[in-house]
Motif scaffolding. Structure first.
Motif, short mmCIF file in Angstrom:
data_model
loop_
_atom_site.label_atom_id
_atom_site.label_comp_id
_atom_site.label_asym_id
_atom_site.label_seq_id
_atom_site.Cartn_x
_atom_site.Cartn_y
_atom_site.Cartn_z
N ARG A 9 0.82 -1.21 0.00
CA ARG A 9 0.00 0.00 0.00
C ARG A 9 0.86 1.27 0.00
O ARG A 9 0.45 2.31 -0.50
CB ARG A 9 -0.90 -0.03 1.23
N CYS A 10 2.07 1.21 0.56
CA CYS A 10 2.94 2.38 0.69
C CYS A 10 3.36 2.90 -0.69
O CYS A 10 3.83 2.15 -1.53
CB CYS A 10 4.19 2.03 1.51
N GLU A 11 3.18 4.20 -0.90
CA GLU A 11 3.55 4.85 -2.17
C GLU A 11 4.78 5.73 -2.04
O GLU A 11 5.16 6.41 -2.98
CB GLU A 11 2.37 5.66 -2.70
N GLY A 12 5.40 5.77 -0.86
CA GLY A 12 6.64 6.52 -0.66
C GLY A 12 6.49 8.02 -0.65
O GLY A 12 7.40 8.73 -1.06
N HIS A 13 5.36 8.54 -0.17
CA HIS A 13 5.16 9.98 -0.10
C HIS A 13 6.14 10.66 0.85
O HIS A 13 6.52 11.80 0.64
CB HIS A 13 3.72 10.31 0.31
N GLY A 14 6.52 9.98 1.92
CA GLY A 14 7.50 10.52 2.85
C GLY A 14 6.95 11.39 3.96
O GLY A 14 7.72 11.92 4.76
N LEU A 15 5.64 11.54 4.04
CA LEU A 15 5.07 12.36 5.11
C LEU A 15 5.31 11.73 6.47
O LEU A 15 5.53 12.44 7.46
CB LEU A 15 3.57 12.56 4.88
N CYS A 16 5.31 10.42 6.52
CA CYS A 16 5.58 9.73 7.78
C CYS A 16 7.01 9.98 8.24
O CYS A 16 7.26 10.17 9.43
CB CYS A 16 5.32 8.23 7.64
N GLU A 17 7.92 10.00 7.30
CA GLU A 17 9.32 10.27 7.62
C GLU A 17 9.47 11.67 8.19
O GLU A 17 10.23 11.88 9.14
CB GLU A 17 10.17 10.12 6.36
N GLU A 18 8.74 12.62 7.65
CA GLU A 18 8.79 13.99 8.18
C GLU A 18 8.22 14.04 9.59
O GLU A 18 8.73 14.77 10.43
CB GLU A 18 7.99 14.93 7.28
#
Length: 64
Positions: A9-18
């Motif tokens: 499901r992960c699309e690698g948007h990176g909001l979680c990393e932020e």
């Protein structure tokens, strides 16, 4: 609590990393890596924020 990732499901948007840079990061291929899957205390707040901001609901928190 434990951070669980639904990798397909992960699309690698990176909001979680932020939201939780000490707990997870995107690797060079844009794949999410959970560095600290077991969380509590101050890390729990960051983990909850990461779960909340994921636009595709690829992250969740589960009890150990």
């Amino acid at each position: 609590m434990r951070i669980e990732l639904d990798r397909p499901r992960c699309e690698g948007h990176g909001l979680c990393e932020e939201a939780a840079p000490l707990l997870m990061h995107l690797d060079d291929d844009g794949e999410l890596v959970i560095d600290t899957p077991e969380v509590d205390g101050a890390d729990l707040g960051a983990a909850k924020a990461a779960v909340r901001v994921c636009p595709v609901a690829a992250l969740r928190l589960e009890a150990k």
